[in-house]
Design an enzyme around this catalytic site. Structure first.
Site, PDB file in Angstrom:
ATOM      1  N   GLY A  99       0.946  -1.109  -0.126  1.00 14.58           N
ATOM      2  CA  GLY A  99      -0.094   0.015   0.151  1.00 14.58           C
ATOM      3  C   GLY A  99       0.916   1.402   0.028  1.00 14.58           C
ATOM      4  O   GLY A  99       2.070   1.361   0.398  1.00 14.58           O
ATOM      5  N   GLU A 154       4.740  -6.647   6.935  1.00 17.36           N
ATOM      6  CA  GLU A 154       4.228  -5.938   7.739  1.00 17.36           C
ATOM      7  C   GLU A 154       4.716  -5.521   9.160  1.00 17.36           C
ATOM      8  O   GLU A 154       5.019  -4.506   9.885  1.00 17.36           O
ATOM      9  CB  GLU A 154       2.629  -5.920   8.114  1.00 17.36           C
ATOM     10  N   ASP A 200      -2.082  -7.727   7.364  1.00 21.63           N
ATOM     11  CA  ASP A 200      -3.348  -7.403   7.284  1.00 21.63           C
ATOM     12  C   ASP A 200      -3.968  -7.553   6.072  1.00 21.63           C
ATOM     13  O   ASP A 200      -3.442  -8.576   5.142  1.00 21.63           O
ATOM     14  CB  ASP A 200      -3.522  -6.247   7.818  1.00 21.63           C
ATOM     15  N   GLY A 239      -0.618  -4.815   0.834  1.00 19.44           N
ATOM     16  CA  GLY A 239      -1.555  -4.442   0.008  1.00 19.44           C
ATOM     17  C   GLY A 239      -1.720  -5.235  -1.342  1.00 19.44           C
ATOM     18  O   GLY A 239      -2.904  -5.366  -1.667  1.00 19.44           O
TER      19      GLY A 239
END
Length: 349
Positions: A64, A136, A144, A113
């Site tokens: 992301g 992450e 996530d 992401g």
């Protein structure tokens, strides 16, 4: 040139990530555009499948775009990041639950992401360049975008190993672990995409698929299960320290670079999802409990500072490996106060 190219191509709805210089990092606007397109195509009888790919050979999507979340977070505005995560997670669930086939082509780096976009569909294609990871914990987050769901369903304790060490999977391991379905030589991809668009028939994928390459993690399964089977971060760290093998010491060194609070919460989430046989929606809601607090009460801002902003690679984490208490974990994973992740189509779409 736009960051994402969305169009109809024959019988396929096409989504092409188009930020190759940024390794196709996912922006907030790209998340919303993917969601809108998928909803539109659901009701279109001429669209038989969705096809997701990316421009460039280095990455499908390396994660992301976190610059805006860092900027707002350092200014004390946590609402922007929370909204980003809620909307992104809703899109991740839509990909997973889509009533039509979703075919993704995952060249190069697929991380963070990118996993949320590319690894929840029905037909996930990898090639020799594919490198898939959930990194992450290294920036003060937890796996996530539904990554915790994939890790919780990985064979044995590969989920803990991958989530905590942030190790990368090649194509064989990605298929073994459950992040991908098909290995297809990359020189065949363009032809397959053309067939998929022309007739909407998935037979072209099955015809082109080849036996998966070697999976080193599969070979190391027994050792990984023994090292990462502990019920908490502390138990896993103790086991790694007691094992003098090169593999164990390398894994310990990898852990030592990540945020201890993130590591402890990752273990807790994976264990809870397994114990409760949690589905993807539950995983996303658990993830949001952590990510929604990660800037104010966790290590996300410090992790980004060290990795992306100052690039000194020397984060000052809030905890030591040996000093993450059960209460610290519970505080990050308690139910959210305020707006939670929801899965209905957003009203402004």
């Amino acid at each position: 040139m736009t960051d994402i190219d969305i169009r109809k191509d024959g019988h396929a709805g096409r989504i092409t990530l188009n930020r190759p210089k940024a390794l196709n990092a996912l922006t907030y606007e790209m998340c919303l555009a993917i969601e809108d397109a998928l909803w539109e195509w659901r009701a279109d009888p001429t669209i038989k499948l969705a096809l997701i790919d990316a421009v460039g050979d280095k990455a499908f999507c390396a994660g992301g775009d976190i610059a805006e979340r860092y900027a707002t977070g350092t200014a004390g505005d946590y609402a922007y990041g929370q909204r980003f995560w809620r909307d992104e997670y809703r899109m991740n669930a839509l990909v997973s639950e889509y009533p039509k086939p979703v075919v993704s082509f995952l060249q190069g780096f697929t991380m963070g992401g990118g996993v949320g976009v590319g690894c929840h569909g029905s037909h996930r294609v990898v090639g020799d360049s594919s490198k898939i990871a959930m990194p992450e914990c290294g920036i003060g987050l937890i796996p996530d975008v539904g990554g915790s769901y994939l890790l919780a369903h990985a064979p044995g304790h590969l989920g803990e190993y991958l989530g905590m060490t942030t190790d990368r999977m090649g194509p064989g391991d990605a298929i073994h672990v459950g992040f991908a379905d098909l290995y297809v030589p990359e020189d065949k991809w363009q032809g397959i995409k053309a067939h998929l668009c022309a007739d909407g028939d998935l037979a072209a994928l099955a015809t082109a698929a080849r036996p998966a390459p070697d999976a080193p993690l599969k070979e190391a399964q027994a050792q990984i299960d023994a090292l990462f089977g502990g019920g908490s971060l502390g138990e896993i760290v103790d086991t790694l320290r007691a094992d003098t093998s090169r593999f164990a010491q390398d894994a310990l060194a990898r852990l030592s670079r990540s945020a201890p609070l993130s590591l402890a919460c990752t273990v807790a989430i994976l264990h809870q999802l397994r114990a409760e046989q949690g589905d993807l929606r539950q995983a996303l809601q658990l993830e949001y409990r952590f990510t929604s607090r990660s800037m104010e009460h966790g290590d996300f801002i410090e992790g980004i500072r060290a990795a992306i902003i100052d690039k000194d690679k020397s984060p000052k984490w809030s905890h030591d490996l040996d000093r993450v208490s059960d209460s610290d974990v519970a505080a990050m994973l308690r139910p959210v106060e305020g707006t939670e992740v929801t899965f209905e189509r957003r009203s402004e779409a």
